[in-house]
Design a protein around this motif. Structure first.
Motif, PDB file in Angstrom:
ATOM      1  N   GLN A   1       2.429   7.139  -6.522  1.00 51.03           N
ATOM      2  CA  GLN A   1       1.506   8.207  -6.884  1.00 51.03           C
ATOM      3  C   GLN A   1       2.116   9.568  -6.570  1.00 51.03           C
ATOM      4  O   GLN A   1       2.099  10.492  -7.395  1.00 51.03           O
ATOM      5  CB  GLN A   1       0.178   8.025  -6.137  1.00 51.03           C
ATOM      6  CG  GLN A   1      -0.934   8.938  -6.625  1.00 51.03           C
ATOM      7  CD  GLN A   1      -1.208   8.772  -8.128  1.00 51.03           C
ATOM      8  OE1 GLN A   1      -1.357   7.662  -8.638  1.00 51.03           O
ATOM      9  NE2 GLN A   1      -1.234   9.890  -8.857  1.00 51.03           N
ATOM     10  N   GLU A   2       2.706   9.641  -5.372  1.00 48.40           N
ATOM     11  CA  GLU A   2       3.315  10.906  -4.959  1.00 48.40           C
ATOM     12  C   GLU A   2       4.451  11.301  -5.883  1.00 48.40           C
ATOM     13  O   GLU A   2       4.614  12.471  -6.217  1.00 48.40           O
ATOM     14  CB  GLU A   2       3.834  10.806  -3.522  1.00 48.40           C
ATOM     15  CG  GLU A   2       2.726  10.919  -2.478  1.00 48.40           C
ATOM     16  CD  GLU A   2       3.229  10.621  -1.076  1.00 48.40           C
ATOM     17  OE1 GLU A   2       4.389  10.976  -0.771  1.00 48.40           O
ATOM     18  OE2 GLU A   2       2.478  10.009  -0.303  1.00 48.40           O
ATOM     19  N   LEU A   3       5.225  10.307  -6.300  1.00 52.44           N
ATOM     20  CA  LEU A   3       6.329  10.579  -7.221  1.00 52.44           C
ATOM     21  C   LEU A   3       5.786  11.119  -8.533  1.00 52.44           C
ATOM     22  O   LEU A   3       6.312  12.089  -9.100  1.00 52.44           O
ATOM     23  CB  LEU A   3       7.149   9.307  -7.457  1.00 52.44           C
ATOM     24  CG  LEU A   3       8.265   9.404  -8.511  1.00 52.44           C
ATOM     25  CD1 LEU A   3       9.303  10.453  -8.117  1.00 52.44           C
ATOM     26  CD2 LEU A   3       8.941   8.057  -8.725  1.00 52.44           C
TER      27      LEU A   3
ATOM     28  N   LYS B   1      13.425  13.546  -3.818  1.00 48.56           N
ATOM     29  CA  LYS B   1      13.029  13.087  -2.488  1.00 48.56           C
ATOM     30  C   LYS B   1      12.042  11.917  -2.601  1.00 48.56           C
ATOM     31  O   LYS B   1      12.168  10.894  -1.932  1.00 48.56           O
ATOM     32  CB  LYS B   1      12.390  14.255  -1.724  1.00 48.56           C
ATOM     33  CG  LYS B   1      12.507  14.133  -0.213  1.00 48.56           C
ATOM     34  CD  LYS B   1      11.930  15.349   0.476  1.00 48.56           C
ATOM     35  CE  LYS B   1      10.712  14.978   1.299  1.00 48.56           C
ATOM     36  NZ  LYS B   1       9.957  16.165   1.742  1.00 48.56           N
ATOM     37  N   LYS B   2      11.072  12.085  -3.476  1.00 46.00           N
ATOM     38  CA  LYS B   2      10.047  11.051  -3.645  1.00 46.00           C
ATOM     39  C   LYS B   2      10.629   9.768  -4.230  1.00 46.00           C
ATOM     40  O   LYS B   2      10.237   8.658  -3.886  1.00 46.00           O
ATOM     41  CB  LYS B   2       8.904  11.556  -4.538  1.00 46.00           C
ATOM     42  CG  LYS B   2       8.119  12.697  -3.941  1.00 46.00           C
ATOM     43  CD  LYS B   2       7.379  12.281  -2.666  1.00 46.00           C
ATOM     44  CE  LYS B   2       6.686  13.475  -2.021  1.00 46.00           C
ATOM     45  NZ  LYS B   2       6.237  13.221  -0.657  1.00 46.00           N
ATOM     46  N   LYS B   3      11.581   9.985  -5.144  1.00 48.59           N
ATOM     47  CA  LYS B   3      12.257   8.814  -5.726  1.00 48.59           C
ATOM     48  C   LYS B   3      12.945   8.003  -4.648  1.00 48.59           C
ATOM     49  O   LYS B   3      12.850   6.770  -4.605  1.00 48.59           O
ATOM     50  CB  LYS B   3      13.302   9.272  -6.761  1.00 48.59           C
ATOM     51  CG  LYS B   3      12.777   9.310  -8.173  1.00 48.59           C
ATOM     52  CD  LYS B   3      13.904   9.547  -9.154  1.00 48.59           C
ATOM     53  CE  LYS B   3      13.357   9.794 -10.539  1.00 48.59           C
ATOM     54  NZ  LYS B   3      14.381  10.381 -11.425  1.00 48.59           N
ATOM     55  N   LYS B   4      13.643   8.732  -3.793  1.00 46.36           N
ATOM     56  CA  LYS B   4      14.368   8.076  -2.701  1.00 46.36           C
ATOM     57  C   LYS B   4      13.401   7.296  -1.804  1.00 46.36           C
ATOM     58  O   LYS B   4      13.668   6.161  -1.426  1.00 46.36           O
ATOM     59  CB  LYS B   4      15.129   9.104  -1.871  1.00 46.36           C
ATOM     60  CG  LYS B   4      16.593   9.176  -2.239  1.00 46.36           C
ATOM     61  CD  LYS B   4      17.357   9.990  -1.216  1.00 46.36           C
ATOM     62  CE  LYS B   4      18.731  10.352  -1.751  1.00 46.36           C
ATOM     63  NZ  LYS B   4      19.257  11.577  -1.141  1.00 46.36           N
ATOM     64  N   LEU B   5      12.323   7.961  -1.486  1.00 47.42           N
ATOM     65  CA  LEU B   5      11.334   7.337  -0.609  1.00 47.42           C
ATOM     66  C   LEU B   5      10.810   6.038  -1.227  1.00 47.42           C
ATOM     67  O   LEU B   5      10.752   4.986  -0.579  1.00 47.42           O
ATOM     68  CB  LEU B   5      10.168   8.307  -0.370  1.00 47.42           C
ATOM     69  CG  LEU B   5       9.003   7.726   0.448  1.00 47.42           C
ATOM     70  CD1 LEU B   5       9.416   7.513   1.904  1.00 47.42           C
ATOM     71  CD2 LEU B   5       7.761   8.618   0.364  1.00 47.42           C
ATOM     72  N   LEU B   6      10.469   6.136  -2.507  1.00 48.73           N
ATOM     73  CA  LEU B   6       9.920   4.966  -3.205  1.00 48.73           C
ATOM     74  C   LEU B   6      10.927   3.823  -3.188  1.00 48.73           C
ATOM     75  O   LEU B   6      10.591   2.671  -2.913  1.00 48.73           O
ATOM     76  CB  LEU B   6       9.535   5.329  -4.646  1.00 48.73           C
ATOM     77  CG  LEU B   6       9.002   4.161  -5.481  1.00 48.73           C
ATOM     78  CD1 LEU B   6       7.721   3.598  -4.879  1.00 48.73           C
ATOM     79  CD2 LEU B   6       8.746   4.593  -6.923  1.00 48.73           C
ATOM     80  N   LYS B   7      12.178   4.188  -3.459  1.00 46.56           N
ATOM     81  CA  LYS B   7      13.211   3.162  -3.508  1.00 46.56           C
ATOM     82  C   LYS B   7      13.344   2.467  -2.151  1.00 46.56           C
ATOM     83  O   LYS B   7      13.433   1.233  -2.071  1.00 46.56           O
ATOM     84  CB  LYS B   7      14.545   3.797  -3.906  1.00 46.56           C
ATOM     85  CG  LYS B   7      15.579   2.779  -4.310  1.00 46.56           C
ATOM     86  CD  LYS B   7      16.805   3.413  -4.943  1.00 46.56           C
ATOM     87  CE  LYS B   7      17.922   2.407  -4.970  1.00 46.56           C
ATOM     88  NZ  LYS B   7      19.158   2.911  -4.349  1.00 46.56           N
ATOM     89  N   ARG B   8      13.316   3.289  -1.115  1.00 46.12           N
ATOM     90  CA  ARG B   8      13.462   2.728   0.219  1.00 46.12           C
ATOM     91  C   ARG B   8      12.303   1.771   0.530  1.00 46.12           C
ATOM     92  O   ARG B   8      12.497   0.662   1.026  1.00 46.12           O
ATOM     93  CB  ARG B   8      13.515   3.851   1.258  1.00 46.12           C
ATOM     94  CG  ARG B   8      14.319   3.452   2.488  1.00 46.12           C
ATOM     95  CD  ARG B   8      14.387   4.556   3.500  1.00 46.12           C
ATOM     96  NE  ARG B   8      13.095   4.842   4.084  1.00 46.12           N
ATOM     97  CZ  ARG B   8      12.641   6.078   4.323  1.00 46.12           C
ATOM     98  NH1 ARG B   8      13.364   7.120   3.999  1.00 46.12           N
ATOM     99  NH2 ARG B   8      11.446   6.249   4.874  1.00 46.12           N
TER     100      ARG B   8
ATOM    101  N   GLN C   1       0.840  -1.200   0.000  1.00 43.15           N
ATOM    102  CA  GLN C   1       0.000   0.000   0.000  1.00 43.15           C
ATOM    103  C   GLN C   1       0.877   1.253   0.000  1.00 43.15           C
ATOM    104  O   GLN C   1       0.689   2.169  -0.815  1.00 43.15           O
ATOM    105  CB  GLN C   1      -0.880  -0.038   1.257  1.00 43.15           C
ATOM    106  CG  GLN C   1      -1.849   1.100   1.394  1.00 43.15           C
ATOM    107  CD  GLN C   1      -3.079   0.881   0.532  1.00 43.15           C
ATOM    108  OE1 GLN C   1      -3.498  -0.264   0.329  1.00 43.15           O
ATOM    109  NE2 GLN C   1      -3.651   1.952   0.015  1.00 43.15           N
ATOM    110  N   GLN C   2       1.852   1.238   0.899  1.00 39.16           N
ATOM    111  CA  GLN C   2       2.758   2.391   0.998  1.00 39.16           C
ATOM    112  C   GLN C   2       3.505   2.622  -0.305  1.00 39.16           C
ATOM    113  O   GLN C   2       3.702   3.764  -0.726  1.00 39.16           O
ATOM    114  CB  GLN C   2       3.774   2.168   2.120  1.00 39.16           C
ATOM    115  CG  GLN C   2       3.206   2.351   3.519  1.00 39.16           C
ATOM    116  CD  GLN C   2       4.258   2.075   4.585  1.00 39.16           C
ATOM    117  OE1 GLN C   2       5.465   2.221   4.343  1.00 39.16           O
ATOM    118  NE2 GLN C   2       3.814   1.673   5.760  1.00 39.16           N
ATOM    119  N   VAL C   3       3.923   1.515  -0.929  1.00 39.68           N
ATOM    120  CA  VAL C   3       4.655   1.636  -2.188  1.00 39.68           C
ATOM    121  C   VAL C   3       3.764   2.289  -3.241  1.00 39.68           C
ATOM    122  O   VAL C   3       4.206   3.200  -3.973  1.00 39.68           O
ATOM    123  CB  VAL C   3       5.142   0.252  -2.667  1.00 39.68           C
ATOM    124  CG1 VAL C   3       5.630   0.323  -4.111  1.00 39.68           C
ATOM    125  CG2 VAL C   3       6.256  -0.263  -1.769  1.00 39.68           C
TER     126      VAL C   3
END
Length: 593
Positions: free
Chosen positions: A491-493, A514-521, A484-486
């Motif tokens: 979407q945010e990215l 920033k969003k890219k990083k978050l998604l990757k994590r 779900q978070q992914v």
DNA sequence: ATGAACACTTAGTACCACACTT
DNA sequence: AAGTGTGGTACTAAGTGTTCAT
């Protein structure tokens, strides 16, 4: 004083590693493996000093308000009788107390220890009511759990003190940890599987039962006040510190060193060196047993087929056992006709042997194996005109087999095949499964899979953990949440990218990053969870520990760790690292089994 | 030659401390 | 603070294989 001596010994040891990484191969000869001079053949030590075993605590009588009832009426038991009653009472919610054999064995042995008066009264186990005693122990164990931190700490310190005093010995100048320094407490015997002796009384070990082994010139351990040892001997050709005979099977029990000790370590190393030597001759041996499948001698054919099973399926040797004394289990040489079924064709495979038998610890071995045609034909012949309960290999024993193996290679016995095949399988599987580009978690999954292949080969099973279903569900819930978070992060990215397209300003660009990083994590976390779930599922019924501890040459794992940059602590915990200290000292990343 | 005795390794399970949630 | 899941460990049974006694 004792402590100081010990720690100085430990300190010295750090500067002089005990396991020197030299001369693994016989042909490199001529160098001193260890600091100490070589001992005579069969001599295991020159100095052995210890405190003797730590005895199980004496029986504490029940408080006066806890009653045993016979036929509904309270009955005060003699001390000895009461003690045995508590053994049974403690087990009340175990399934085995419902088994007839357990009950009969218990009741028989119990009655033997009763006073004449008690014997006269207590004649029927069904009329015995242990429930109050049972409750007393349940409450007691609850109370212990509920102890405050400080009280628990105090108990631990007391245990540590005992460990410190009795848990170590001095062997040839080194302070070494003892494996089991306590005598086994009395209780009711619990065999594995369908054991004919389940429920029998395991008697209390007294100093008078114990043989002490130590060196003549050492401080000889003192027996507890008012007691004597059965014997004190000075036998430096054995490694045990103390021994006694247990009364159930009339066999010896020993107090021995911990696996971290030099003595055990060297032995372990030696075991793997023998297995490595098998690697050099195994092809020849295989060719030979294939040829023997056509031998004129029935004995040789049986030997050759059995060896094929041991080699291909990693079966245990299968010594004869005394009938009626233990659970009915078998290994290769003791297989009976009833343990295999032959299928000319099954599931699209030819010459299938279906194995179904109980092996060590009454663990079921079930396997359908396509075998080579001569093996199939031989088996058919071995089974001809036999009853199901007859020996499959009636002309063979482990003794005959091992004598034959000894001729093929020095030190070769049936169990070496298990070690060899386990280790070589790990090495091959690691080679096949490891992806150098994986992260550590991914590599560990590969390692576990390789380990698992070995555990399956050796049939190392465990009961599915009671908490398995539940913990699997929890893990699945975590995975769903992460998914779900992914999705949200994706979407945010996308939103951030759209904004950047519109505005082209630095702030929006930074936001995209920033969003890219978050998604990757998040994706990494998800991957990790998935790996965990896969690992867990594949592992639920398989025990990895046994092969890891007893069959896999640790140098293979250590070399793998070094080669792929996986910290050794991820593979071996502290205890295991201590046990495998010899291997950690000597193996580099190029080690080949 | 045979079986019992002995010494040692291999094995699964129960339990407990501890980390982590709730 | 209590619940819960888990890795580590203690425990001891059950194997293997050699040696000893007859």
């Amino acid at each position: 004083m004792y402590r100081r001596l010990a720690s100085s010994l430990l300190g010295r040891r750090v500067r002089h590693p005990r396991f020197t990484p030299v001369c693994l191969r016989q042909d490199s000869g001529g160098c001193d493996r260890w600091e100490e001079e070589k001992k005579e053949d069969g001599v295991k030590w020159t100095q052995l000093e210890h405190r003797g075993p730590y005895f199980a605590p004496l029986y504490e009588p029940l408080p006066d308000d806890v009653h045993f009832y016979y036929d509904g009426k309270p009955l005060k038991l003699s001390l000895a009788t009461e003690e045995i009653a508590t053994f049974y009472a403690k087990m009340l919610d175990h399934e085995y107390t419902t088994k007839e054999i357990f009950q009969n064995n218990f009741f028989n042995d119990w009655r033997k220890e009763m006073t004449l008066m008690e014997q006269k009264i207590i004649t029927d186990l069904d009329k015995c009511d242990f429930s109050e005693i049972h409750k007393y122990f349940v409450d007691k164990s609850e109370a212990r759990k509920a102890l405050s931190k400080e009280e628990k700490q105090k108990l631990k310190e007391e245990a540590d003190k005992i460990q410190e005093e009795y848990g170590y010995c001095i062997l040839d100048g080194h302070r070494e940890k003892i494996g089991n320094f306590k005598t086994e407490p009395p209780g009711l015997f619990r065999g594995r599987g369908d054991h004919p002796k389940m429920g029998m009384l395991k008697k209390r070990i007294m100093p008078e039962d114990v043989i002490i082994n130590c060196s003549k010139n050492s401080k000889i351990p003192k027996p507890p006040e008012g007691h004597k040892w059965k014997e004190v001997r000075f036998d430096n050709t054995v490694t045990w510190l103390a021994s006694w005979t247990e009364n159930i099977q009339n066999t010896l029990k020993y107090i021995m060193l911990n696996p971290s000790s030099k003595l055990k370590g060297e032995k372990d190393w030696h075991k793997y060196e023998v297995a490595r030597r098998l690697k050099d001759v195994v092809q020849k041996i295989r060719a030979q047993y294939r040829a023997d499948w056509k031998s004129k001698e029935m004995k040789n054919r049986q030997r050759a087929v059995a060896l094929y099973f041991i080699d291909k399926l990693a079966l245990r040797a299968g010594n004869e056992k005394e009938e009626g004394e233990t659970a009915d289990t078998v290994g290769c040489c003791s297989l009976r006709v009833e343990h295999i079924k032959l299928h000319r064709e099954l599931d699209g495979q030819e010459h299938v042997v279906e194995f179904d038998f109980l092996g060590k610890d009454s663990i079921r071995y079930y396997n359908k194996v396509s075998v080579e045609k001569p093996v199939f034909k031989n088996l058919k012949m071995f089974m001809k005109n036999k009853d199901p309960a007859d020996d499959l290999f009636d002309q063979l024993s482990t003794c005959i087999l091992n004598k034959h193996l000894q001729k093929l290679m020095d030190g070769l016995t049936a169990k070496v095949f298990r070690t060899y095949n386990a280790s070589i399988t790990l090495q091959e599987q690691l080679k096949a499964l490891t992806n150098p580009d994986d992260n550590v978690a991914g590599k560990l999954l590969s390692y576990n899979r390789a380990n698992r292949a070995v555990a399956i080969l050796c049939n190392h099973q465990r009961s599915i953990p009671k908490t398995f279903e539940k913990s699997m569900q929890n893990l699945q819930a975590k995975i769903d949440a992460k998914k779900q978070q992914v999705e949200e992060a994706k979407q945010e990215l996308k939103n951030a990218e759209d904004e950047f397209k519109d505005t082209k300003d630095d702030k929006a660009k930074a936001n995209v990053e920033k969003k890219k990083k978050l998604l990757k994590r998040l994706e990494e976390q998800l991957a990790k969870l998935n790996v965990q779930a896969t690992d867990k599922e594949e592992n639920k019924q398989i025990a990895l520990g046994t092969s890891k501890l007893n069959y896999l040459d640790p140098r293979i794992s250590i070399a793998w760790c070094k080669k792929f940059g996986v910290p050794i602590e991820k593979i071996y915990n502290k205890t295991q690292r201590e046990k495998f200290a010899w291997a950690i000292d000597m193996a580099d990343e190029d080690f080949e089994f």
